[in-house]
Design a protein around this motif. Sequence first.
Motif, mmCIF file in Angstrom:
data_model
loop_
_atom_site.group_PDB
_atom_site.id
_atom_site.type_symbol
_atom_site.label_atom_id
_atom_site.label_comp_id
_atom_site.label_asym_id
_atom_site.label_seq_id
_atom_site.Cartn_x
_atom_site.Cartn_y
_atom_site.Cartn_z
ATOM 1 N N PHE A 106 29.956 -12.926 11.770
ATOM 2 C CA PHE A 106 30.160 -11.919 12.809
ATOM 3 C C PHE A 106 30.122 -10.514 12.215
ATOM 4 O O PHE A 106 29.500 -9.599 12.784
ATOM 5 N N LEU A 107 30.778 -10.311 11.069
ATOM 6 C CA LEU A 107 30.838 -8.983 10.465
ATOM 7 C C LEU A 107 29.462 -8.498 10.016
ATOM 8 O O LEU A 107 29.177 -7.295 10.052
ATOM 9 N N ILE A 108 28.613 -9.412 9.586
ATOM 10 C CA ILE A 108 27.247 -9.031 9.195
ATOM 11 C C ILE A 108 26.535 -8.380 10.373
ATOM 12 O O ILE A 108 25.875 -7.335 10.226
ATOM 13 N N ASN A 109 26.671 -8.975 11.556
ATOM 14 C CA ASN A 109 26.036 -8.410 12.754
ATOM 15 C C ASN A 109 26.747 -7.150 13.238
ATOM 16 O O ASN A 109 26.101 -6.157 13.590
ATOM 17 N N GLN A 110 28.074 -7.193 13.270
ATOM 18 C CA GLN A 110 28.862 -6.082 13.801
ATOM 19 C C GLN A 110 28.690 -4.807 12.990
ATOM 20 O O GLN A 110 28.594 -3.707 13.547
ATOM 21 N N LEU A 111 28.654 -4.936 11.669
ATOM 22 C CA LEU A 111 28.624 -3.772 10.786
ATOM 23 C C LEU A 111 27.233 -3.438 10.260
ATOM 24 O O LEU A 111 27.048 -2.394 9.641
ATOM 25 N N GLY A 112 26.256 -4.326 10.479
ATOM 26 C CA GLY A 112 24.908 -4.065 9.988
ATOM 27 C C GLY A 112 24.757 -4.287 8.495
ATOM 28 O O GLY A 112 24.086 -3.494 7.816
ATOM 29 N N LEU A 113 25.380 -5.342 7.963
ATOM 30 C CA LEU A 113 25.180 -5.661 6.543
ATOM 31 C C LEU A 113 23.745 -6.130 6.324
ATOM 32 O O LEU A 113 23.060 -6.555 7.267
ATOM 33 N N ARG A 114 23.306 -6.071 5.081
ATOM 34 C CA ARG A 114 21.930 -6.464 4.771
ATOM 35 C C ARG A 114 21.700 -7.946 5.077
ATOM 36 O O ARG A 114 22.616 -8.762 5.012
ATOM 37 N N GLN A 115 20.457 -8.284 5.357
ATOM 38 C CA GLN A 115 20.140 -9.681 5.664
ATOM 39 C C GLN A 115 20.197 -10.582 4.437
ATOM 40 O O GLN A 115 20.288 -11.806 4.574
ATOM 41 N N ASP A 116 20.163 -9.985 3.235
ATOM 42 C CA ASP A 116 20.243 -10.801 2.022
ATOM 43 C C ASP A 116 21.638 -10.784 1.393
ATOM 44 O O ASP A 116 21.816 -11.229 0.259
ATOM 45 N N VAL A 117 22.653 -10.293 2.132
ATOM 46 C CA VAL A 117 24.005 -10.266 1.595
ATOM 47 C C VAL A 117 24.487 -11.709 1.363
ATOM 48 O O VAL A 117 24.223 -12.610 2.169
ATOM 49 N N VAL A 118 25.159 -11.919 0.243
ATOM 50 C CA VAL A 118 25.709 -13.244 -0.065
ATOM 51 C C VAL A 118 27.045 -13.375 0.660
ATOM 52 O O VAL A 118 27.864 -12.457 0.641
ATOM 53 N N ARG A 119 27.304 -14.508 1.320
ATOM 54 C CA ARG A 119 28.541 -14.680 2.077
ATOM 55 C C ARG A 119 29.280 -15.948 1.647
ATOM 56 O O ARG A 119 28.661 -16.962 1.325
ATOM 57 N N LEU A 120 30.606 -15.833 1.652
ATOM 58 C CA LEU A 120 31.440 -16.968 1.284
ATOM 59 C C LEU A 120 32.689 -16.987 2.161
ATOM 60 O O LEU A 120 33.585 -16.157 2.001
ATOM 61 N N PRO A 121 32.802 -17.917 3.105
ATOM 62 C CA PRO A 121 34.049 -18.083 3.855
ATOM 63 C C PRO A 121 35.012 -18.991 3.087
ATOM 64 O O PRO A 121 34.621 -20.071 2.646
ATOM 65 N N VAL A 122 36.247 -18.538 2.924
ATOM 66 C CA VAL A 122 37.265 -19.314 2.226
ATOM 67 C C VAL A 122 38.277 -19.794 3.264
ATOM 68 O O VAL A 122 38.995 -18.984 3.862
ATOM 69 N N THR A 123 38.327 -21.085 3.504
ATOM 70 C CA THR A 123 39.233 -21.648 4.500
ATOM 71 C C THR A 123 40.032 -22.787 3.879
ATOM 72 O O THR A 123 39.761 -23.230 2.764
ATOM 73 N N GLU A 124 41.042 -23.260 4.623
ATOM 74 C CA GLU A 124 41.872 -24.386 4.198
ATOM 75 C C GLU A 124 42.576 -24.166 2.861
ATOM 76 O O GLU A 124 42.946 -25.125 2.191
ATOM 77 N N MET A 125 42.788 -22.918 2.459
ATOM 78 C CA MET A 125 43.492 -22.660 1.203
ATOM 79 C C MET A 125 44.846 -22.000 1.422
ATOM 80 O O MET A 125 45.574 -21.735 0.466
ATOM 81 N N GLY A 126 45.189 -21.700 2.665
ATOM 82 C CA GLY A 126 46.509 -21.186 2.974
ATOM 83 C C GLY A 126 46.860 -19.912 2.235
ATOM 84 O O GLY A 126 46.034 -19.010 2.078
ATOM 85 N N CYS A 127 48.098 -19.854 1.753
ATOM 86 C CA CYS A 127 48.611 -18.644 1.116
ATOM 87 C C CYS A 127 47.879 -18.295 -0.180
ATOM 88 O O CYS A 127 47.934 -17.158 -0.637
ATOM 89 N N ALA A 128 47.235 -19.257 -0.783
ATOM 90 C CA ALA A 128 46.544 -19.015 -2.056
ATOM 91 C C ALA A 128 45.160 -18.415 -1.875
ATOM 92 O O ALA A 128 44.519 -18.030 -2.850
ATOM 93 N N ALA A 129 44.691 -18.315 -0.631
ATOM 94 C CA ALA A 129 43.295 -17.953 -0.392
ATOM 95 C C ALA A 129 42.964 -16.520 -0.786
ATOM 96 O O ALA A 129 41.868 -16.241 -1.274
ATOM 97 N N GLY A 130 43.897 -15.588 -0.572
ATOM 98 C CA GLY A 130 43.598 -14.191 -0.860
ATOM 99 C C GLY A 130 43.280 -13.946 -2.320
ATOM 100 O O GLY A 130 42.267 -13.335 -2.664
ATOM 101 N N VAL A 131 44.148 -14.438 -3.200
ATOM 102 C CA VAL A 131 43.908 -14.251 -4.631
ATOM 103 C C VAL A 131 42.749 -15.136 -5.095
ATOM 104 O O VAL A 131 42.009 -14.761 -6.012
ATOM 105 N N SER A 132 42.555 -16.283 -4.465
ATOM 106 C CA SER A 132 41.376 -17.093 -4.775
ATOM 107 C C SER A 132 40.113 -16.297 -4.492
ATOM 108 O O SER A 132 39.150 -16.314 -5.268
#
Length: 325
Positions: A121-147
Amino acid sequence: MSEVRIVTVTKELPVHSRETKDILPFIEAWLGAHDERFRRKVIKIFEGAAVDKRYGIMDIEEVFTATSFEAKNNIYVREIKKLGSNVIKKALDRCGWSADSLDYIITVSCTGIMIPSLDAFLINQLGLRQDVVRLPVTEMGCAAGVSGLIYAHDFLKANPGKRVALVAVECPTATFQLTDYSMANMVSAAIFGDGAACVLLSSEDDAKGPKILGKEMYHFYDATHLMGFDLTNEGLKMILDPAVPEMIASHFPNIIHPFLDRYGISIEEVDHLIFHPGGKKIVQTVEELFGKLGKNGNPKTLWQYEQRYYTLCFGTVYGKTYLTR
């Protein structure tokens, strides 16, 4: 190998907020059919959480209105889009970066379900480049931010002259269940709050900001039952075992000392300690542990943060550590 620096950090909070004293009447009404002893126990959990104010993606009346998992998750999706977009815009504006200058975007969230994930969603909303590398981090709970910081660091370390945005958005309000009278649900409601944070990092030669010197993950064996969610017909049901502080305490020396030793630093040389509080008990436990390890810090600022914002579920010191200078 290039240096990795944290260029800026921003936060974004939902529009709804209530002081704890104003939430208690809703708790009383919700538990009206239960015996007085149980009601007193739950009220004491809220009063003893050392939290003055709670931010949420729903107003308090909506939180205590019976609804479906679908309806709550739709609110989660709607609101994390707003929070995520606002917090990354704020970060980009602060350091004068354009959205299309980002090479890598990492998003963190586990308190709802959104497919495609927030980064798409943010790629479309903000106009990021089409070749931007993306990584969603889920199911990691409280540890996800520092991960996420670790993943950003590893990418930048291997790729000089690049930029990364790490966006964490958590909304535990969306996981509160009116039909769940377990202590895990009560404690979660008392200590966890909603919000977003963004970190911009760079491996450019002229990047300014704290340099990440080291990072590490540490995994607790046979501990998957301590924290998490069960997916039920009513939504995401909180799992929060009372043994969490004891588990942290038992592993703490094996996390901190070896990590610092690898970089030739002792605990006495560390000027600032930042950790995900996880509630009053976690703050007290970690405070005592650092004291035993030879570091007697002043927890005043952390307690003020805990009182003002509740625990925002972005990162943690137990399980994940990183070192900056």
